[in-house]
Design a protein around this motif. Sequence first.
Motif, mmCIF file in Angstrom:
data_model
loop_
_atom_site.group_PDB
_atom_site.id
_atom_site.type_symbol
_atom_site.label_atom_id
_atom_site.label_comp_id
_atom_site.label_asym_id
_atom_site.label_seq_id
_atom_site.Cartn_x
_atom_site.Cartn_y
_atom_site.Cartn_z
ATOM 1 N N THR A 85 0.841 -1.204 0.000
ATOM 2 C CA THR A 85 0.000 0.000 0.000
ATOM 3 C C THR A 85 0.869 1.245 0.000
ATOM 4 O OG1 THR A 85 -1.797 -1.121 1.178
ATOM 5 C CG2 THR A 85 -1.772 1.270 1.264
ATOM 6 N N GLU A 86 1.918 1.235 0.798
ATOM 7 C CA GLU A 86 2.856 2.363 0.822
ATOM 8 C C GLU A 86 3.573 2.490 -0.521
ATOM 9 O OE1 GLU A 86 5.106 5.602 1.850
ATOM 10 O OE2 GLU A 86 3.358 4.759 2.879
ATOM 11 N N ILE A 87 3.973 1.359 -1.100
ATOM 12 C CA ILE A 87 4.644 1.387 -2.410
ATOM 13 C C ILE A 87 3.724 1.964 -3.475
ATOM 14 C CG2 ILE A 87 5.485 -0.118 -4.279
ATOM 15 C CD1 ILE A 87 6.695 -1.907 -2.109
ATOM 16 N N SER A 88 2.441 1.562 -3.445
ATOM 17 C CA SER A 88 1.470 2.071 -4.406
ATOM 18 C C SER A 88 1.286 3.580 -4.284
ATOM 19 C CB SER A 88 0.133 1.358 -4.217
ATOM 20 O OG SER A 88 -0.811 1.770 -5.167
ATOM 21 N N VAL A 190 13.644 -0.946 -9.383
ATOM 22 C CA VAL A 190 12.736 0.115 -8.947
ATOM 23 C C VAL A 190 11.912 -0.356 -7.754
ATOM 24 C CG1 VAL A 190 10.696 1.466 -9.597
ATOM 25 C CG2 VAL A 190 12.619 1.251 -11.196
ATOM 26 N N PHE A 191 11.400 -1.575 -7.840
ATOM 27 C CA PHE A 191 10.561 -2.092 -6.763
ATOM 28 C C PHE A 191 11.364 -2.288 -5.475
ATOM 29 C CE2 PHE A 191 8.274 -5.355 -4.388
ATOM 30 C CZ PHE A 191 6.976 -4.855 -4.424
ATOM 31 N N ARG A 192 12.602 -2.746 -5.595
ATOM 32 C CA ARG A 192 13.445 -2.935 -4.415
ATOM 33 C C ARG A 192 13.672 -1.612 -3.688
ATOM 34 N NH1 ARG A 192 17.281 -6.486 -2.411
ATOM 35 N NH2 ARG A 192 16.966 -7.911 -4.151
ATOM 36 N N THR A 193 13.946 -0.559 -4.442
ATOM 37 C CA THR A 193 14.150 0.763 -3.835
ATOM 38 C C THR A 193 12.888 1.232 -3.124
ATOM 39 O OG1 THR A 193 15.770 1.331 -5.548
ATOM 40 C CG2 THR A 193 14.793 3.156 -4.312
ATOM 41 N N GLN A 207 10.400 -6.126 11.801
ATOM 42 C CA GLN A 207 9.563 -7.265 11.422
ATOM 43 C C GLN A 207 9.806 -7.749 10.003
ATOM 44 O OE1 GLN A 207 5.421 -6.526 12.174
ATOM 45 N NE2 GLN A 207 4.785 -8.627 11.737
ATOM 46 N N ALA A 208 10.355 -6.905 9.150
ATOM 47 C CA ALA A 208 10.618 -7.284 7.757
ATOM 48 C C ALA A 208 11.997 -6.778 7.346
ATOM 49 C CB ALA A 208 9.550 -6.706 6.835
ATOM 50 N N SER A 209 12.782 -7.653 6.746
ATOM 51 C CA SER A 209 14.129 -7.260 6.316
ATOM 52 C C SER A 209 14.427 -7.856 4.949
ATOM 53 C CB SER A 209 15.177 -7.725 7.327
ATOM 54 O OG SER A 209 15.089 -9.127 7.538
ATOM 55 N N LEU A 210 15.036 -7.067 4.088
ATOM 56 C CA LEU A 210 15.385 -7.509 2.742
ATOM 57 C C LEU A 210 16.586 -8.438 2.769
ATOM 58 C CD1 LEU A 210 14.990 -4.310 0.530
ATOM 59 C CD2 LEU A 210 14.130 -6.570 -0.058
ATOM 60 N N LEU A 211 16.525 -9.506 1.973
ATOM 61 C CA LEU A 211 17.680 -10.383 1.803
ATOM 62 C C LEU A 211 18.542 -9.835 0.673
ATOM 63 C CD1 LEU A 211 16.109 -13.953 2.119
ATOM 64 C CD2 LEU A 211 17.476 -12.726 3.804
ATOM 65 N N TRP A 218 13.536 -10.933 -2.042
ATOM 66 C CA TRP A 218 13.110 -11.766 -0.927
ATOM 67 C C TRP A 218 13.143 -10.950 0.358
ATOM 68 C CZ3 TRP A 218 11.494 -16.904 -0.896
ATOM 69 C CH2 TRP A 218 11.595 -17.578 -2.116
ATOM 70 N N VAL A 219 12.104 -11.132 1.169
ATOM 71 C CA VAL A 219 11.991 -10.457 2.459
ATOM 72 C C VAL A 219 11.788 -11.515 3.531
ATOM 73 C CG1 VAL A 219 10.669 -8.799 3.832
ATOM 74 C CG2 VAL A 219 10.976 -8.416 1.387
ATOM 75 N N VAL A 220 12.502 -11.358 4.643
ATOM 76 C CA VAL A 220 12.267 -12.223 5.799
ATOM 77 C C VAL A 220 11.267 -11.522 6.704
ATOM 78 C CG1 VAL A 220 13.267 -13.370 7.799
ATOM 79 C CG2 VAL A 220 14.567 -13.223 5.671
ATOM 80 N N VAL A 221 10.104 -12.161 6.908
ATOM 81 C CA VAL A 221 9.055 -11.595 7.753
ATOM 82 C C VAL A 221 8.997 -12.388 9.055
ATOM 83 C CG1 VAL A 221 6.593 -11.119 7.967
ATOM 84 C CG2 VAL A 221 7.727 -10.839 5.753
ATOM 85 N N GLU A 222 9.099 -11.694 10.174
ATOM 86 C CA GLU A 222 9.018 -12.346 11.482
ATOM 87 C C GLU A 222 7.545 -12.555 11.843
ATOM 88 O OE1 GLU A 222 11.452 -13.507 13.185
ATOM 89 O OE2 GLU A 222 13.077 -12.717 11.921
ATOM 90 N N THR A 223 7.194 -13.805 12.137
ATOM 91 C CA THR A 223 5.826 -14.142 12.536
ATOM 92 C C THR A 223 5.838 -14.746 13.942
ATOM 93 O OG1 THR A 223 5.856 -16.409 11.682
ATOM 94 C CG2 THR A 223 5.309 -14.649 10.122
#
Length: 415
Positions: A85-88, A190-193, A207-211, A218-223
Motif C-alpha cells: 500500500t505504501e509502495i502504491s 525500482v521495486f526494491r528501492t 519485522q521485515a528485512s530484505l535479503l 526476498w523479504v524475511v518476515v518475522e511471525t
Amino acid sequence: MGRGNLHLQGRRVAPRGQHGWSRAERSHGAVLREVAARLQIYREAMRSLPGEDLESALLDKVELRRQLISQTVEEVQKVVHCLTTEISHQDARFQAVPCSDTYHGHIKVLAPRQLLVTVPMRGLAGYREARAQRWRYYSLQGTRLRCPLRAPEGLAQWLELEQFTRPLGLWHGPDVSTEGDLVPAKVLQVFRTLLERAIAACGLAGQASLLEDRTTIWVVVETGSGPVDVELAPTVDVPGTWPGKARWPRCLRRWPPPETVQCVKSFGFSLVAGGSYHWQLSFVQAERALLVQMDEDGGCRRRCLRLLKQLTEDVWCPGPRPLITAQHLETVLLWTCEKHPQPRAWREPGPALLRLVRKLHKCVSQRLLRHYFVPHSNLLQSTRPHELHGVAQKLAFFLKNPDLRLPGGDQPPPT
C-alpha cells in the motif's frame, strides 16, 4: 503391515530449521540410516494406538499443518498489504496486495516457511502476443552489444510495451524499459528501492528485512511461529487469455474433462519479473482452479497431495528452504492425474499415495519434472544434481519399506 499402510504421528519429528541430508559429503549409508530413523519415529510413536486412533492422529497432523500455514499466511499478508500500500502511494505503477480473511489469491505457499507473493503491476491492459521476432542487443545499462542476447526458453519470454493496447505512460520511462522492452531487472530494481523506503515508512524494520545478493526480491518476515522467507514478485496479470506456449490440453487425453479445461483457461496466466531480461510465464490461478475441482468425482487426490507434502517436509526435504516445494508436488499430482484419469484409481488413498511417490522418485532420479502446461520447461533444471541424488535415495528407501495405513472417510479442509 502390508503395502498401503502408514504410521504417522501428530507431532513434528524434527525442529523446523534443521538441515536435511543432501550435502555432497554424506555417505549413502548415512542417508539411509537417517531416513530410517525418521520413519521409525513415526512408527514407534504410533505403535500402541489402535486403528481408529492412528487414523485420527494422521488427520490431526495434516490438519495441524493446515492451521499453522493459515496463521502464517494471515500474518504475512498483513505485513505485505501494509508495504505494498505504501509502495502504491509512492509509485502508481504498482498495486497494493489486498488483505482478505478468506481468499489469498496473490499468495502461493511453497513450503511452511517459504511463500511467493505476486504484486500486480497497474496500467498494462489489452495484452496480445508478439507477432514479429527480433534480436536484442542492449545491456541492462543501456549500452549496445555486439552479439544478441540469449533467446528466451521454456517459461521465459520478452515483453514489449507495444504488446499492450493501453500501457500507462510511466512504463515507457528509462528506469524500467529499453528499446521498447519492459525489462524485468529494471522493474525489480525500482521495486526494491520502493520496498526499502516502505519498510522504513511503515515502521516495520524490526519485522521485515530484505535479503541481499538475490536476483529476485526476498523479504524475511518475522511471525509468531518464526521467520518466513517471502518472495515479492512484480507481476503482469493476463486474465482470459491462454499463451501460445501452453499447448494444453494434450491430444487424446481424458483428464481433465472439457468443462474443467474451459474453466481453467478462463483464469489466463501471468508474467512474473523473475530474471534479468526475460519474464516468466506463471499459471498460479489456473493451477489453483484445477486443484480445487479435481475431486468432484469423490476421489482422494487432494488428500494424497496433503499427505505427500507432509512426508516431504518431515522426512525427505526437512528444513525451512526445501529443495522440493509445493509447486513440484502439485505438478507431480497433475501429471499423475492425467496418466490415471479413471475415478477408481483415486478411491483408495494408500495405493494412490504410493503412485505419487513413485512418480516423484522417477522425476527426482532423472532430474526432470516437466511443467504441466509448458512441458518443454524442466522445473528441476536449476537444482544441484548431488542434492537431488540425496532426495532420490530417501524416496527409494521409503518405496522399499512402505509401512502405510491411510485413513478413509471425509477429507480434511484444504490447504
